[in-house]
Scaffold this motif. Structure first.
Motif, PDB file in Angstrom:
ATOM      1  N   ALA A 271       0.829  -1.206   0.000  1.00 28.88           N
ATOM      2  CA  ALA A 271       0.000   0.000   0.000  1.00 28.88           C
ATOM      3  C   ALA A 271       0.865   1.258   0.000  1.00 28.88           C
ATOM      4  N   VAL A 272       1.901   1.276   0.816  1.00 27.48           N
ATOM      5  CA  VAL A 272       2.762   2.466   0.868  1.00 27.48           C
ATOM      6  C   VAL A 272       3.406   2.707  -0.489  1.00 27.48           C
ATOM      7  N   ARG A 273       3.923   1.644  -1.095  1.00 25.24           N
ATOM      8  CA  ARG A 273       4.550   1.817  -2.406  1.00 25.24           C
ATOM      9  C   ARG A 273       3.532   2.329  -3.436  1.00 25.24           C
ATOM     10  N   LEU A 274       2.315   1.812  -3.415  1.00 26.22           N
ATOM     11  CA  LEU A 274       1.298   2.267  -4.365  1.00 26.22           C
ATOM     12  C   LEU A 274       1.007   3.753  -4.175  1.00 26.22           C
ATOM     13  N   PHE A 275       0.871   4.192  -2.952  1.00 31.55           N
ATOM     14  CA  PHE A 275       0.587   5.612  -2.731  1.00 31.55           C
ATOM     15  C   PHE A 275       1.752   6.494  -3.155  1.00 31.55           C
TER      16      PHE A 275
END
Length: 420
Positions: A271-275
């Motif tokens: 999730a962090v990488r996607l954001f």
């Protein structure tokens, strides 16, 4: 296999073997979605004779199989040809979740599955419903630890410790044993790694033994001195007459650790990488923090931690016109189903305001992930706290390609260097 019911597995076009549809294959590791899209379109039910499985990738078929309560999960019931499914039976003690000699509910069928899962789920859901303040405390402590660094590995310093510390708190592991508990957790997870080194296998077996011994001791302690934790809940349920053995409790409480930690760590990291690679979606979240629940669901759809789950045919059946015989094994592509354009509009677009998201990241049916409510809470808190604390968080090197782990059937990052 195509939709033509007259086709047999031998007539299907040449397709990649199942192991090529795992991170062991660099092409799949870099971009699983192109390979799965081609398979979903050309051969939505593929037979891999070498692995002895049918690989199913369309959302409609995956969901139908997941919710078919007549199908089996126990690998002992699979045909001898289902070598990939039956491989788990050949693992040494300690390779199974919690280092158990017996299977957890992950691999059980009714009546044993319902006998163990129902009371465990009831107790776990009650614990999960009131754990949010503790998750916030754990996340804030992890953020305090990295605040002065400027640049840090989000996986090792944030995404990894949160799920381990949360499940430790739920189980009732004392704070002075947390370092050991983390070591055991990382050791038993090697049971999911078919390419582990001899040193990793030794760590796995040692950790499994230690974890089992610790849980047995906790059961004895909680019988004498009940505490406000899940282990106490379960021994009290057992004492009240529930048909649960000590091995049921040890195996499945430890399995919560193994099954939940790796996947929740990967959910947070993904999730962090996607954001950070979709700043327009992060801007939406900053503008409206109430989108955090929807953001977690979209992450689960778009980049889920788990690739596949399985079922075993309990009868003669067909999937999209393809005959499947009793005891044959079905491998269900959760990742492929979650990008099916017949269900999701623009499936390859990450959109946290997506209105329809019937993803299957947690599986489904009687075996839907027992830790799903807890994983959602952990991810929502971890992401919300992280981006509130560090609103300018960014990738340390935006040009660096992601380094994905090679663990088959899971998708998560080896590391994710970020700067505040």
């Amino acid at each position: 296999m195509a939709d033509d019911a007259s086709q047999t597995p031998a007539a299907a076009p040449a397709q990649p073997p199942v192991l090529a549809l795992t991170p062991l294959n660099p092409q799949f590791r870099e971009d699983p979605y192109s390979m799965l899209a081609a398979l979903r379109e050309q051969c939505p039910v593929m037979r891999d004779e070498g692995a002895g499985v049918f690989f199913v990738s369309k959302h409609e078929d995956v969901r139908a199989i997941l919710t078919d309560l007549t199908l089996w999960r126990d690998p002992n019931r699979a045909e001898e040809a289902a070598v990939l499914t039956r491989r788990i039976l050949e693992e040494p003690e300690g390779a199974r979740p919690g280092g158990s000699r017996n299977p957890s509910i992950l691999l059980q069928d009714d009546p044993d599955h319902a006998r163990v899962r129902n009371p465990l789920a009831q107790a776990l859901y009650k614990r999960a419903a009131k754990i949010k303040p503790e998750v916030e405390r754990i996340a804030d402590a992890a953020l305090d630890a990295v605040a002065a660094k400027g640049t840090f590995d989000l996986m090792a310093d944030y995404a990894l410790p949160i799920p381990i510390d949360v499940i430790a708190a739920i189980l009732g592991v004392s704070k002075d044993r947390l370092a050991e508990f983390r070591d055991w957790s990382e050791g038993v997870i090697q049971g999911l790694n078919p390419l582990r080194t001899p040193e990793q296998t030794e760590h796995m077996l040692r950790a499994g033994d230690a974890l089992r011994e610790h849980m047995e001791q906790m059961l004895a302690d909680r019988r004498a001195n009940p505490q406000d934790d899940l282990v106490s809940d379960m021994v009290q349920i057992q004492a009240a007459g529930a048909d649960l053995t000590d091995d049921d409790l040890v195996t499945n409480l430890n399995a919560l650790l193994v099954a939940g930690n790796l996947t929740t760590t990967d959910l947070i990291g993904n999730a962090v990488r996607l954001f950070l690679t979709h700043p327009q979606e992060l801007a939406k979240l900053h503008a409206d923090p109430s989108l955090i629940a929807a953001a977690v669901e979209e992450t689960l759809r778009y980049e889920p931690p788990v690739d596949i789950t399985g079922r075993i045919a309990s009868r003669e059946m067909e999937v999209r016109g393809c005959p499947v015989h009793t005891t044959q094994s079905l491998l269900l592509s959760l990742r492929g189903a979650n990008r099916d354009p017949e269900v999701f509009e623009e499936p390859d677009r990450f959109d946290i305001t997506r209105r329809k998201s019937p993803h299957v990241a947690f599986g489904g049916g009687a075996h839907i992930c027992i830790g799903a409510p807890l994983a959602r809470i952990e991810a929502q808190v971890a992401l919300g706290r992280l981006f509130a604390r560090f609103p300018n968080l960014r990738l340390a090197d935006p040009a660096a390609p992601p380094v994905w782990r090679t663990l088959p059937f899971f998708r998560g990052l080896e590391r994710l260097d970020v700067s505040v």
